[in-house]
Design a protein around this motif. Structure first.
Motif, PDB file in Angstrom:
ATOM      1  N   PHE A 132       0.821  -1.217   0.000  1.00 26.90           N
ATOM      2  CA  PHE A 132       0.000   0.000   0.000  1.00 26.90           C
ATOM      3  C   PHE A 132       0.852   1.264   0.000  1.00 26.90           C
ATOM      4  O   PHE A 132       0.387   2.324  -0.410  1.00 26.90           O
ATOM      5  CB  PHE A 132      -0.943   0.007   1.209  1.00 26.90           C
ATOM      6  CG  PHE A 132      -0.270   0.272   2.526  1.00 26.90           C
ATOM      7  CD1 PHE A 132      -0.140   1.560   3.015  1.00 26.90           C
ATOM      8  CD2 PHE A 132       0.255  -0.771   3.275  1.00 26.90           C
ATOM      9  CE1 PHE A 132       0.480   1.798   4.227  1.00 26.90           C
ATOM     10  CE2 PHE A 132       0.868  -0.545   4.485  1.00 26.90           C
ATOM     11  CZ  PHE A 132       0.993   0.742   4.960  1.00 26.90           C
ATOM     12  N   THR A 133       2.102   1.156   0.476  1.00 28.24           N
ATOM     13  CA  THR A 133       2.945   2.361   0.556  1.00 28.24           C
ATOM     14  C   THR A 133       3.308   2.909  -0.817  1.00 28.24           C
ATOM     15  O   THR A 133       3.719   4.059  -0.933  1.00 28.24           O
ATOM     16  CB  THR A 133       4.237   2.050   1.324  1.00 28.24           C
ATOM     17  OG1 THR A 133       4.884   0.920   0.718  1.00 28.24           O
ATOM     18  CG2 THR A 133       3.941   1.718   2.777  1.00 28.24           C
ATOM     19  N   THR A 134       3.160   2.114  -1.872  1.00 34.26           N
ATOM     20  CA  THR A 134       3.456   2.606  -3.222  1.00 34.26           C
ATOM     21  C   THR A 134       2.333   3.456  -3.783  1.00 34.26           C
ATOM     22  O   THR A 134       2.503   4.084  -4.829  1.00 34.26           O
ATOM     23  CB  THR A 134       3.705   1.428  -4.177  1.00 34.26           C
ATOM     24  OG1 THR A 134       2.502   0.638  -4.274  1.00 34.26           O
ATOM     25  CG2 THR A 134       4.857   0.557  -3.670  1.00 34.26           C
ATOM     26  N   ARG A 135       1.165   3.465  -3.084  1.00 38.12           N
ATOM     27  CA  ARG A 135      -0.014   4.253  -3.510  1.00 38.12           C
ATOM     28  C   ARG A 135      -0.563   3.804  -4.864  1.00 38.12           C
ATOM     29  O   ARG A 135      -1.271   4.555  -5.538  1.00 38.12           O
ATOM     30  CB  ARG A 135       0.309   5.749  -3.563  1.00 38.12           C
ATOM     31  CG  ARG A 135       0.804   6.352  -2.269  1.00 38.12           C
ATOM     32  CD  ARG A 135       0.931   7.864  -2.424  1.00 38.12           C
ATOM     33  NE  ARG A 135       1.378   8.503  -1.206  1.00 38.12           N
ATOM     34  CZ  ARG A 135       2.642   8.691  -0.870  1.00 38.12           C
ATOM     35  NH1 ARG A 135       3.587   8.276  -1.698  1.00 38.12           N
ATOM     36  NH2 ARG A 135       2.980   9.281   0.257  1.00 38.12           N
ATOM     37  N   GLU A 136      -0.255   2.583  -5.284  1.00 39.97           N
ATOM     38  CA  GLU A 136      -0.676   2.124  -6.606  1.00 39.97           C
ATOM     39  C   GLU A 136      -2.188   2.140  -6.751  1.00 39.97           C
ATOM     40  O   GLU A 136      -2.718   2.601  -7.768  1.00 39.97           O
ATOM     41  CB  GLU A 136      -0.128   0.718  -6.861  1.00 39.97           C
ATOM     42  CG  GLU A 136      -0.521   0.152  -8.218  1.00 39.97           C
ATOM     43  CD  GLU A 136       0.042  -1.239  -8.454  1.00 39.97           C
ATOM     44  OE1 GLU A 136      -0.335  -1.867  -9.457  1.00 39.97           O
ATOM     45  OE2 GLU A 136       0.856  -1.688  -7.618  1.00 39.97           O
ATOM     46  N   ARG A 137      -2.910   1.630  -5.743  1.00 43.13           N
ATOM     47  CA  ARG A 137      -4.372   1.582  -5.834  1.00 43.13           C
ATOM     48  C   ARG A 137      -4.958   2.993  -5.870  1.00 43.13           C
ATOM     49  O   ARG A 137      -5.929   3.262  -6.596  1.00 43.13           O
ATOM     50  CB  ARG A 137      -4.912   0.816  -4.627  1.00 43.13           C
ATOM     51  CG  ARG A 137      -6.433   0.635  -4.626  1.00 43.13           C
ATOM     52  CD  ARG A 137      -6.918  -0.239  -5.781  1.00 43.13           C
ATOM     53  NE  ARG A 137      -8.349  -0.461  -5.696  1.00 43.13           N
ATOM     54  CZ  ARG A 137      -8.912  -1.475  -5.039  1.00 43.13           C
ATOM     55  NH1 ARG A 137      -8.140  -2.360  -4.405  1.00 43.13           N
ATOM     56  NH2 ARG A 137     -10.213  -1.629  -5.021  1.00 43.13           N
ATOM     57  N   LEU A 138      -4.366   3.903  -5.121  1.00 46.07           N
ATOM     58  CA  LEU A 138      -4.868   5.272  -5.099  1.00 46.07           C
ATOM     59  C   LEU A 138      -4.646   5.959  -6.444  1.00 46.07           C
ATOM     60  O   LEU A 138      -5.515   6.681  -6.946  1.00 46.07           O
ATOM     61  CB  LEU A 138      -4.179   6.055  -3.978  1.00 46.07           C
ATOM     62  CG  LEU A 138      -4.752   7.426  -3.624  1.00 46.07           C
ATOM     63  CD1 LEU A 138      -6.242   7.337  -3.324  1.00 46.07           C
ATOM     64  CD2 LEU A 138      -4.007   8.011  -2.432  1.00 46.07           C
ATOM     65  N   VAL A 139      -3.487   5.731  -7.056  1.00 46.33           N
ATOM     66  CA  VAL A 139      -3.209   6.321  -8.371  1.00 46.33           C
ATOM     67  C   VAL A 139      -4.155   5.747  -9.422  1.00 46.33           C
ATOM     68  O   VAL A 139      -4.634   6.469 -10.313  1.00 46.33           O
ATOM     69  CB  VAL A 139      -1.736   6.076  -8.761  1.00 46.33           C
ATOM     70  CG1 VAL A 139      -1.484   6.510 -10.203  1.00 46.33           C
ATOM     71  CG2 VAL A 139      -0.805   6.842  -7.823  1.00 46.33           C
TER      72      VAL A 139
END
Length: 457
Positions: A225-232
């Motif tokens: 989750f720290t990569t913010r992939e889902r948010l992007v």
């Protein structure tokens, strides 16, 4: 409504959103990078003092940015244009968390929610440490950047325009509400419980403890989750969806003079409270106008410019033939005016009475507290009426410690610092709370006071 295609060189794209203080426009800066423009509602500027408070809020954000604080939506400028006042941000001002919550497409996961909460908690801690508050924290004032970072927007603006009182406690309560809302919308199971625990921790022990709760519970969050992939990914879905737009910008060049309301010293990284800083009134910019005015060049270089621009922004034959003596006299007059303005500004902004804490009086409930109750303890801090920020720490006899800062405005001689101590379960307890003022005391040493209450169930 602004009827042109751009403001201060920022081209409007047509995408808009409505906020409590005005209308945000998506835009493209002169260098091609994304930006945002907020046109304030005219009715909110009816109070003559509102504009001054607005300038103060924007300037405070600029100083935080210069200090390396990245948790706020960056303020590029505050300008007047065609009768409107506009705030220009250095990054896009959309989407907000509120827009993502309302979107019917892909939604972020609990890891995205935790990332947003950690970043906003840290941003608020920095704001509070600077003696400031947000004043209007909610999903509609949290902007998600293109890389998935969360930024606080509109800090201090509602307070400035409506002169509404705000406090650190109000910000903390708003953050707790945000955490609970994201737990209900973007999380489930253990991850939702983690967000709820963080919300409760903020209410009892502060934002630092809430942030640490989230960081310590990362094992229950989605992997990576720290990569913010889902948010992007969510941002991409939102960007492709239909959103509110204003009428297409007119295909005409921008006209009308622009005027910045911010001190030009802030743009150069100077402290505008120091002697030699200009007050920024009347600084012009926009198409055909140099970024640095002739007066600013004279002040910086200590000499007259080579050419005098005419009213159309270019050097005319008559201007080129003016006698050198006239140019020198003109330059000298401008320089003298700037020097006088600088002296007046320095006198007006000379520091007033420095804050000193004289004493502290802690008061606890005299009545025995019953089962599962919350004791409200209040410390009354007396000062000399000076302005400043002091640090303090609450220490409870059960080992809990809460360290915070408190901003005191001039002519305020008494400040209440409340502490809520929740006790649950059967048994009895004598709880003692100690408030210690760490700095800005009249003696130069920490001062403290304590009080006790009884609990029986």
């Amino acid at each position: 409504m602004h009827d042109g295609g751009s403001v201060a060189g920022h081209r409007l794209t047509g995408r808009v959103r409505i906020s409590e203080v005005g209308t945000w426009h998506d835009a493209v800066a002169p260098d091609g990078t994304p930006s945002g423009l907020l046109r304030f509602e005219q009715r909110l500027l009816a109070d003559p003092a509102a504009r001054d408070r607005l300038v103060a809020a924007a300037s405070a954000d600029r100083r935080l940015q210069q200090g390396g604080h990245t948790g706020l939506l960056p303020v590029a400028d505050l300008v007047t244009a065609r009768g409107d006042v506009w705030l220009i941000s250095g990054r896009r001002a959309m989407p907000t968390v509120a827009e993502l919550l309302a979107d019917g497409g892909r939604t972020p996961d609990s890891g995205s929610a935790a990332t947003i909460l950690v970043e906003t908690a840290q941003a608020l801690l920095t704001v509070h440490a600077a003696g400031l508050t947000h004043g209007a924290l909610h999903p509609g004032t949290i902007v998600i950047g293109e890389d998935g970072t969360a930024m606080l927007a509109e800090r201090g603006l509602l307070e400035a325009l409506r002169s509404e009182p705000t406090s650190v406690e109000r910000d903390v309560a708003a953050w707790s509400g945000l955490a609970r809302g994201l737990a209900a919308s973007w999380a489930a199971g253990q991850s939702a419980q983690l967000l709820d625990r963080a919300a409760a921790m903020a209410a009892t022990r502060g934002l630092g403890a809430a942030r640490d709760t989230l960081l310590g519970g990362r094992d229950v969050l989605p992997t990576g989750f720290t990569t913010r992939e889902r948010l992007v990914q969510t941002l991409h879905v939102w960007s492709s969806a239909s959103v509110p737009t204003s009428p297409p910008p007119a295909a005409v060049p921008e006209t009308g003079e622009m005027r910045t309301l911010l001190d030009p010293a802030v743009f150069r990284g100077q402290d505008p409270t120091q002697p030699g800083s200009s007050d920024g009134q009347g600084l012009r910019f926009g198409p055909g106008v140099p970024v640095e005015t002739s007066a600013a060049q004279i002040w910086r270089q200590g000499q007259s410019t080579q050419h005098t621009p005419d009213l159309r922004g270019h050097v005319g034959p008559a201007a080129a033939k003016r006698p050198t003596r006239r140019r020198t006299a003109w330059a000298g007059s401008i320089l003298l005016a700037i020097l006088v303005a600088a002296v007046i500004l320095w006198i007006r902004q000379a520091p007033g009475l420095a804050l000193e804490v004289a004493k502290v009086d802690v008061r606890a409930p005299k009545k025995v507290q019953g089962c599962d109750s919350t004791a409200r303890i209040v410390a009354v801090v007396s000062t000399n009426g000076g302005a400043g920020t002091f640090s303090y720490v609450w220490e409870q006899s059960d080992g809990r410690k809460i360290r915070e800062t408190q901003r005191v405005e001039s002519d305020t001689k008494s400040v209440d610092l409340p502490l809520l101590w929740k006790v649950t379960g059967p048994g009895s307890l004598k709880g003692t709370a100690t408030l210690r003022i760490l700095d800005h005391t009249a003696t130069g040493k920490p001062i403290q006071d304590r009080a006790s209450f009884s609990y029986k169930c």
